[in-house]
Design a protein around this motif. Sequence first.
Motif, PDB file in Angstrom:
ATOM      1  N   ARG A  35      -6.182   0.161  -2.812  1.00  0.00           N
ATOM      2  CA  ARG A  35      -5.012  -0.037  -3.662  1.00  0.00           C
ATOM      3  C   ARG A  35      -4.018   1.091  -3.481  1.00  0.00           C
ATOM      4  O   ARG A  35      -2.813   0.897  -3.549  1.00  0.00           O
ATOM      5  N   SER A  36      -4.545   2.307  -3.242  1.00  0.00           N
ATOM      6  CA  SER A  36      -3.649   3.450  -3.064  1.00  0.00           C
ATOM      7  C   SER A  36      -2.881   3.372  -1.753  1.00  0.00           C
ATOM      8  O   SER A  36      -1.891   4.061  -1.573  1.00  0.00           O
ATOM      9  N   ASP A  37      -3.354   2.525  -0.839  1.00  0.00           N
ATOM     10  CA  ASP A  37      -2.664   2.368   0.431  1.00  0.00           C
ATOM     11  C   ASP A  37      -1.533   1.353   0.355  1.00  0.00           C
ATOM     12  O   ASP A  37      -0.845   1.113   1.338  1.00  0.00           O
ATOM     13  N   MET A  38      -1.361   0.717  -0.806  1.00  0.00           N
ATOM     14  CA  MET A  38      -0.290  -0.248  -0.958  1.00  0.00           C
ATOM     15  C   MET A  38       0.996   0.447  -1.416  1.00  0.00           C
ATOM     16  O   MET A  38       0.965   1.525  -1.991  1.00  0.00           O
ATOM     17  N   LYS A  44       2.540  -4.776  -3.113  1.00  0.00           N
ATOM     18  CA  LYS A  44       2.134  -5.996  -2.420  1.00  0.00           C
ATOM     19  C   LYS A  44       1.923  -5.775  -0.921  1.00  0.00           C
ATOM     20  O   LYS A  44       1.109  -6.462  -0.303  1.00  0.00           O
ATOM     21  N   LYS A  45       2.672  -4.839  -0.363  1.00  0.00           N
ATOM     22  CA  LYS A  45       2.581  -4.612   1.075  1.00  0.00           C
ATOM     23  C   LYS A  45       2.031  -3.208   1.353  1.00  0.00           C
ATOM     24  O   LYS A  45       2.189  -2.302   0.540  1.00  0.00           O
ATOM     25  N   PRO A  46       1.361  -3.037   2.512  1.00  0.00           N
ATOM     26  CA  PRO A  46       0.826  -1.711   2.858  1.00  0.00           C
ATOM     27  C   PRO A  46       1.946  -0.698   3.040  1.00  0.00           C
ATOM     28  O   PRO A  46       3.066  -1.050   3.407  1.00  0.00           O
ATOM     29  N   LYS A  47       1.615   0.554   2.778  1.00  0.00           N
ATOM     30  CA  LYS A  47       2.575   1.624   3.008  1.00  0.00           C
ATOM     31  C   LYS A  47       2.925   1.699   4.494  1.00  0.00           C
ATOM     32  O   LYS A  47       2.093   1.440   5.363  1.00  0.00           O
ATOM     33  N   PHE A  48       4.170   2.051   4.789  1.00  0.00           N
ATOM     34  CA  PHE A  48       4.649   2.115   6.156  1.00  0.00           C
ATOM     35  C   PHE A  48       3.987   3.280   6.890  1.00  0.00           C
ATOM     36  O   PHE A  48       3.925   4.404   6.379  1.00  0.00           O
ATOM     37  N   VAL A  49       3.471   3.029   8.080  1.00  0.00           N
ATOM     38  CA  VAL A  49       2.814   4.051   8.892  1.00  0.00           C
ATOM     39  C   VAL A  49       3.546   4.158  10.217  1.00  0.00           C
ATOM     40  O   VAL A  49       3.772   3.160  10.902  1.00  0.00           O
ATOM     41  N   LYS A  54       1.782   8.307   7.048  1.00  0.00           N
ATOM     42  CA  LYS A  54       1.837   7.245   6.049  1.00  0.00           C
ATOM     43  C   LYS A  54       2.847   7.611   4.979  1.00  0.00           C
ATOM     44  O   LYS A  54       2.783   8.669   4.369  1.00  0.00           O
ATOM     45  N   HIS A  55       3.789   6.721   4.715  1.00  0.00           N
ATOM     46  CA  HIS A  55       4.840   6.956   3.738  1.00  0.00           C
ATOM     47  C   HIS A  55       4.515   6.221   2.427  1.00  0.00           C
ATOM     48  O   HIS A  55       3.705   5.289   2.414  1.00  0.00           O
ATOM     49  N   PRO A  56       5.122   6.599   1.312  1.00  0.00           N
ATOM     50  CA  PRO A  56       4.765   6.009   0.017  1.00  0.00           C
ATOM     51  C   PRO A  56       5.263   4.582  -0.189  1.00  0.00           C
ATOM     52  O   PRO A  56       4.826   3.924  -1.118  1.00  0.00           O
ATOM     53  N   SER A  84       1.138   8.526  -8.732  1.00  0.00           N
ATOM     54  CA  SER A  84       0.154   8.258  -7.706  1.00  0.00           C
ATOM     55  C   SER A  84      -0.953   7.389  -8.260  1.00  0.00           C
ATOM     56  O   SER A  84      -1.437   7.600  -9.367  1.00  0.00           O
ATOM     57  N   PRO A  85      -1.422   6.380  -7.504  1.00  0.00           N
ATOM     58  CA  PRO A  85      -2.473   5.501  -7.990  1.00  0.00           C
ATOM     59  C   PRO A  85      -3.767   6.241  -8.297  1.00  0.00           C
ATOM     60  O   PRO A  85      -4.622   5.723  -8.993  1.00  0.00           O
TER      61      PRO A  85
END
Length: 348
Positions: A35-38, A44-49, A54-56, A84-85
């Motif tokens: 969940r913290s990677d969203m 709803k979407k993964p964080k941009f890498v 990895k960005h928030p 932060s989650p």
Amino acid sequence: MAAIVRNVVNWSAQHGSRDRGTTGQLSPSHQVQQRSDMCEVCGKKPKFVERGQKHPYCSRTCAGKAQPSSPPSSGGGSRKAQNSPMSMPLTVNTTTSPTAASKTCLLAGCHYDAVFQGFCDPEHAMEAVKMGHVEGCDMCRDQPVSVNARPSRGSSARKLCIGCDRALRGGAQLKELGSKDSKFQEVRKHFIAEWNARNEGLPTVDKVFQVIVPREQLSRYSAYRKNLTNPREIRTYHASLMLCDLGSKGPFLCERKGCGICSVVRSSFKTFAFEEDYEQGRFGPGIYTFVNPKLADTEATTSSTSPYRVMVACDVLVDAGQEIPAEDSVFVASSEAINAAYVVMYSM
């Protein structure tokens, strides 16, 4: 683009295989991590890498919707850590020193990458100093100690942050100019005038930082001028990949090797993004800039939460007889022929 895809695939593969047990199900702790990677805005979407960073947020759209961080308070730290989650009380992770290599911010509860003296940004670094969990710089008193500077004759050694140490060693520094400053107005006027040469939509110049060029680079620039038969200095613009929030939280150059803007300013164009020694173009290896900032803007890539686009205004030495293309890049083969004069932060 291929490098970006490889990074995303490798990151997903490493995390997916490590987080699943023999049953193929994610454990509760890994479900929390997932969940913290969203994206921290839409969820709803993964964080941009990008290139392992990895960005928030998942996109610029969500980054634009995010509220700016509020100043840290005595009761609970910055908003970024609170949102932060996996947020925790703001304390420093004492298992790692500020000078040691760290993948994440040393301020406990913050899971952003450590890109500034062991922390994610100057705000969390200053928070740690204020809380007394890390030692503050002997000069600025705000940033964590990162360097034990050698004592000069008749004085004792001083413990300094990276920025103050660089300043003492004659490294490049930034100074923010007020909007009413004559230099700000001069830079803005030239930026807009050259951009408007093609009668297109104009940007807004939001901030201007003067580059304090190291003395050694000024000497090399002066020597190069003397070697030209009939020297002429022109203003050009250079844009590149920006991976940090330069200018959003003070005049701090980041230490990321992949950040093209900070790399060229910090090194006086001796090093580019990802530690490349030069740029490649149709004239061969060297340095490419543009007289028209609109053309330079096509090279600007921002992968951060900053609301600004960024480029470097440069002073370039050419021979008076050299033709300067209005619709093409200006090429110089040596860093001795160019100085970073200002960092311009603008929005469209």
